[in-house]
Design a protein around this motif. Sequence first.
Motif, PDB file in Angstrom:
ATOM      1  N   GLU A  44      10.481  -6.852   0.190  1.00  0.00           N
ATOM      2  CA  GLU A  44      10.010  -8.003   0.742  1.00  0.00           C
ATOM      3  C   GLU A  44       8.775  -8.919   0.090  1.00  0.00           C
ATOM      4  OE1 GLU A  44       7.790  -4.263   2.317  1.00  0.00           O
ATOM      5  OE2 GLU A  44       9.665  -4.930   1.581  1.00  0.00           O
ATOM      6  N   HIS A  45       8.275  -8.281  -1.175  1.00  0.00           N
ATOM      7  CA  HIS A  45       7.438  -8.845  -1.712  1.00  0.00           C
ATOM      8  C   HIS A  45       7.905  -9.628  -3.031  1.00  0.00           C
ATOM      9  CE1 HIS A  45       4.180  -7.206   0.951  1.00  0.00           C
ATOM     10  NE2 HIS A  45       4.763  -6.016   0.679  1.00  0.00           N
ATOM     11  N   GLY A  46       9.185  -9.569  -3.020  1.00  0.00           N
ATOM     12  CA  GLY A  46       9.689 -10.111  -4.318  1.00  0.00           C
ATOM     13  C   GLY A  46      10.100  -9.336  -5.512  1.00  0.00           C
ATOM     14  N   LEU A  47       9.684  -8.116  -5.421  1.00  0.00           N
ATOM     15  CA  LEU A  47       9.675  -7.310  -6.517  1.00  0.00           C
ATOM     16  C   LEU A  47      11.097  -6.571  -6.582  1.00  0.00           C
ATOM     17  CD1 LEU A  47       6.259  -5.468  -6.260  1.00  0.00           C
ATOM     18  CD2 LEU A  47       6.694  -7.194  -7.645  1.00  0.00           C
ATOM     19  N   ALA A  48      11.453  -6.477  -7.838  1.00  0.00           N
ATOM     20  CA  ALA A  48      12.781  -5.892  -8.045  1.00  0.00           C
ATOM     21  C   ALA A  48      12.723  -4.410  -7.448  1.00  0.00           C
ATOM     22  CB  ALA A  48      13.216  -5.857  -9.541  1.00  0.00           C
ATOM     23  N   ARG A  49      13.736  -3.937  -6.658  1.00  0.00           N
ATOM     24  CA  ARG A  49      14.117  -2.668  -6.075  1.00  0.00           C
ATOM     25  C   ARG A  49      13.933  -1.636  -7.160  1.00  0.00           C
ATOM     26  NH1 ARG A  49      13.447  -2.683  -0.917  1.00  0.00           N
ATOM     27  NH2 ARG A  49      14.531  -4.526   0.331  1.00  0.00           N
ATOM     28  N   LEU A  50      13.128  -0.630  -7.093  1.00  0.00           N
ATOM     29  CA  LEU A  50      13.251   0.404  -8.233  1.00  0.00           C
ATOM     30  C   LEU A  50      13.353   1.834  -7.663  1.00  0.00           C
ATOM     31  CD1 LEU A  50       9.858  -0.744 -10.174  1.00  0.00           C
ATOM     32  CD2 LEU A  50      12.395  -1.587 -10.797  1.00  0.00           C
ATOM     33  N   ARG A  51      13.873   2.564  -8.508  1.00  0.00           N
ATOM     34  CA  ARG A  51      14.242   4.109  -8.250  1.00  0.00           C
ATOM     35  C   ARG A  51      13.915   4.750  -9.449  1.00  0.00           C
ATOM     36  NH1 ARG A  51      17.620   6.143 -10.937  1.00  0.00           N
ATOM     37  NH2 ARG A  51      19.662   5.319 -11.750  1.00  0.00           N
ATOM     38  N   ASN A  52      13.110   5.953  -9.209  1.00  0.00           N
ATOM     39  CA  ASN A  52      12.474   6.825 -10.319  1.00  0.00           C
ATOM     40  C   ASN A  52      13.806   7.562 -11.007  1.00  0.00           C
ATOM     41  OD1 ASN A  52      11.371   8.468 -11.991  1.00  0.00           O
ATOM     42  ND2 ASN A  52       9.936   9.264 -10.733  1.00  0.00           N
ATOM     43  N   GLU A 109      -0.253  -1.656 -12.069  1.00  0.00           N
ATOM     44  CA  GLU A 109      -0.991  -2.778 -11.925  1.00  0.00           C
ATOM     45  C   GLU A 109      -2.169  -2.615 -11.197  1.00  0.00           C
ATOM     46  OE1 GLU A 109       1.595  -6.273 -10.550  1.00  0.00           O
ATOM     47  OE2 GLU A 109       3.329  -4.829 -11.536  1.00  0.00           O
ATOM     48  N   GLY A 110      -2.399  -1.329 -10.278  1.00  0.00           N
ATOM     49  CA  GLY A 110      -3.322  -1.130  -9.484  1.00  0.00           C
ATOM     50  C   GLY A 110      -3.424  -1.771  -8.274  1.00  0.00           C
ATOM     51  N   SER A 111      -4.609  -1.701  -7.353  1.00  0.00           N
ATOM     52  CA  SER A 111      -4.693  -2.547  -6.038  1.00  0.00           C
ATOM     53  C   SER A 111      -4.731  -3.938  -6.005  1.00  0.00           C
ATOM     54  CB  SER A 111      -5.816  -1.743  -5.621  1.00  0.00           C
ATOM     55  OG  SER A 111      -6.026  -0.550  -5.159  1.00  0.00           O
ATOM     56  N   ALA A 112      -5.495  -4.533  -7.156  1.00  0.00           N
ATOM     57  CA  ALA A 112      -5.492  -5.793  -7.203  1.00  0.00           C
ATOM     58  C   ALA A 112      -4.302  -6.376  -7.522  1.00  0.00           C
ATOM     59  CB  ALA A 112      -6.399  -6.232  -8.448  1.00  0.00           C
ATOM     60  N   GLY A 113      -3.275  -5.829  -8.169  1.00  0.00           N
ATOM     61  CA  GLY A 113      -1.933  -6.119  -8.632  1.00  0.00           C
ATOM     62  C   GLY A 113      -1.049  -5.988  -7.248  1.00  0.00           C
ATOM     63  N   MET A 114      -1.425  -5.159  -6.563  1.00  0.00           N
ATOM     64  CA  MET A 114      -0.568  -5.092  -5.294  1.00  0.00           C
ATOM     65  C   MET A 114      -0.937  -6.270  -4.297  1.00  0.00           C
ATOM     66  SD  MET A 114       1.190  -2.552  -6.230  1.00  0.00           S
ATOM     67  CE  MET A 114       2.427  -2.343  -4.735  1.00  0.00           C
ATOM     68  N   ARG A 115      -2.013  -6.623  -4.167  1.00  0.00           N
ATOM     69  CA  ARG A 115      -2.389  -7.649  -3.368  1.00  0.00           C
ATOM     70  C   ARG A 115      -2.076  -8.892  -4.029  1.00  0.00           C
ATOM     71  NH1 ARG A 115      -7.130  -4.579  -3.244  1.00  0.00           N
ATOM     72  NH2 ARG A 115      -8.205  -5.687  -4.635  1.00  0.00           N
ATOM     73  N   ALA A 116      -1.898  -9.220  -5.150  1.00  0.00           N
ATOM     74  CA  ALA A 116      -1.375 -10.391  -5.799  1.00  0.00           C
ATOM     75  C   ALA A 116       0.106 -10.380  -5.759  1.00  0.00           C
ATOM     76  CB  ALA A 116      -1.584 -10.102  -7.283  1.00  0.00           C
ATOM     77  N   HIS A 117       0.830  -9.271  -5.176  1.00  0.00           N
ATOM     78  CA  HIS A 117       2.191  -9.242  -4.736  1.00  0.00           C
ATOM     79  C   HIS A 117       2.565  -9.604  -3.405  1.00  0.00           C
ATOM     80  CE1 HIS A 117       3.801  -8.394  -8.818  1.00  0.00           C
ATOM     81  NE2 HIS A 117       3.232  -7.160  -8.867  1.00  0.00           N
ATOM     82  N   GLY A 118       1.372  -9.607  -2.524  1.00  0.00           N
ATOM     83  CA  GLY A 118       1.288  -9.800  -1.092  1.00  0.00           C
ATOM     84  C   GLY A 118       1.346  -8.541  -0.528  1.00  0.00           C
ATOM     85  N   TYR A 119       0.816  -7.787  -0.921  1.00  0.00           N
ATOM     86  CA  TYR A 119       0.908  -6.336  -0.082  1.00  0.00           C
ATOM     87  C   TYR A 119      -0.588  -6.406   0.576  1.00  0.00           C
ATOM     88  CZ  TYR A 119       4.799  -3.905  -2.435  1.00  0.00           C
ATOM     89  OH  TYR A 119       5.823  -3.576  -2.960  1.00  0.00           O
ATOM     90  N   VAL A 120      -0.297  -5.788   1.687  1.00  0.00           N
ATOM     91  CA  VAL A 120      -1.777  -5.338   2.368  1.00  0.00           C
ATOM     92  C   VAL A 120      -2.059  -4.068   2.842  1.00  0.00           C
ATOM     93  CG1 VAL A 120      -2.926  -5.910   4.675  1.00  0.00           C
ATOM     94  CG2 VAL A 120      -1.482  -7.745   3.584  1.00  0.00           C
ATOM     95  N   ARG A 121      -3.357  -3.581   2.194  1.00  0.00           N
ATOM     96  CA  ARG A 121      -3.686  -2.200   2.447  1.00  0.00           C
ATOM     97  C   ARG A 121      -3.557  -1.642   4.025  1.00  0.00           C
ATOM     98  NH1 ARG A 121      -6.800   2.145   0.086  1.00  0.00           N
ATOM     99  NH2 ARG A 121      -8.034   3.169   1.568  1.00  0.00           N
ATOM    100  N   GLY A 122      -3.033  -0.636   4.156  1.00  0.00           N
ATOM    101  CA  GLY A 122      -2.637  -0.334   5.613  1.00  0.00           C
ATOM    102  C   GLY A 122      -3.411   1.227   5.626  1.00  0.00           C
ATOM    103  N   GLY A 123      -3.727   1.646   7.012  1.00  0.00           N
ATOM    104  CA  GLY A 123      -4.066   2.864   7.110  1.00  0.00           C
ATOM    105  C   GLY A 123      -5.440   2.929   6.746  1.00  0.00           C
ATOM    106  N   ALA A 124      -6.109   4.125   6.967  1.00  0.00           N
ATOM    107  CA  ALA A 124      -7.855   4.179   6.833  1.00  0.00           C
ATOM    108  C   ALA A 124      -8.116   5.525   6.033  1.00  0.00           C
ATOM    109  CB  ALA A 124      -8.197   4.627   8.286  1.00  0.00           C
TER     110      ALA A 124
END
Length: 162
Positions: A44-52, A109-124
């Motif tokens: 949903e953030h436009g990143l290619a789906r990956l599997r380990n 990419e770290g947390s800043a990279g995640m936010r740049a992709h449109g991720y929002v931090r969830g949980g506490a």
Amino acid sequence: MAWRRLARCRPLVFACIALLGACSTSAGDPGAVSDAAKAGGANEHGLARLRNPLEGDARAIAAGRDLFAGKACASCHGADARGGMCPSLVDRAWVYGDDDTTLYHLIREGSAGMRAHGYVRGGAAKAVGDMPPLGSAVSEQEAWQLLAWIRAHAAAESTGTR
């Protein structure tokens, strides 16, 4: 008085020094992913789906355990990965999501990279600060090894078989 305040900061100072040492090596483009890891499509953030590609590989899991200790991950997440200054990696309460795509990019990419992709931090989950980008300190292979160990360790913790 100042010495007491400095003593309380000592763990953070050591973690920062260790992380800076780990980041001194170059591991290429943090966004680069081998064909073996591509799962097809995009999330949903436009990143290619990956599997380990190393999931369940005993040698990769052992290498990931060593990397966790050697790359200063334990300085923030605790030696047993149950959390410290930063979230636990064994309780399944992931702040950005628990799929391979998300966790791979978080490591690289770290947390800043995640936010740049449109991720929002969830949980506490407790976190002193953002996760730093480890792309320059951790290769793609090493990121998958770390993730293989984290998943195996979390599974062992949840079943009590560690």
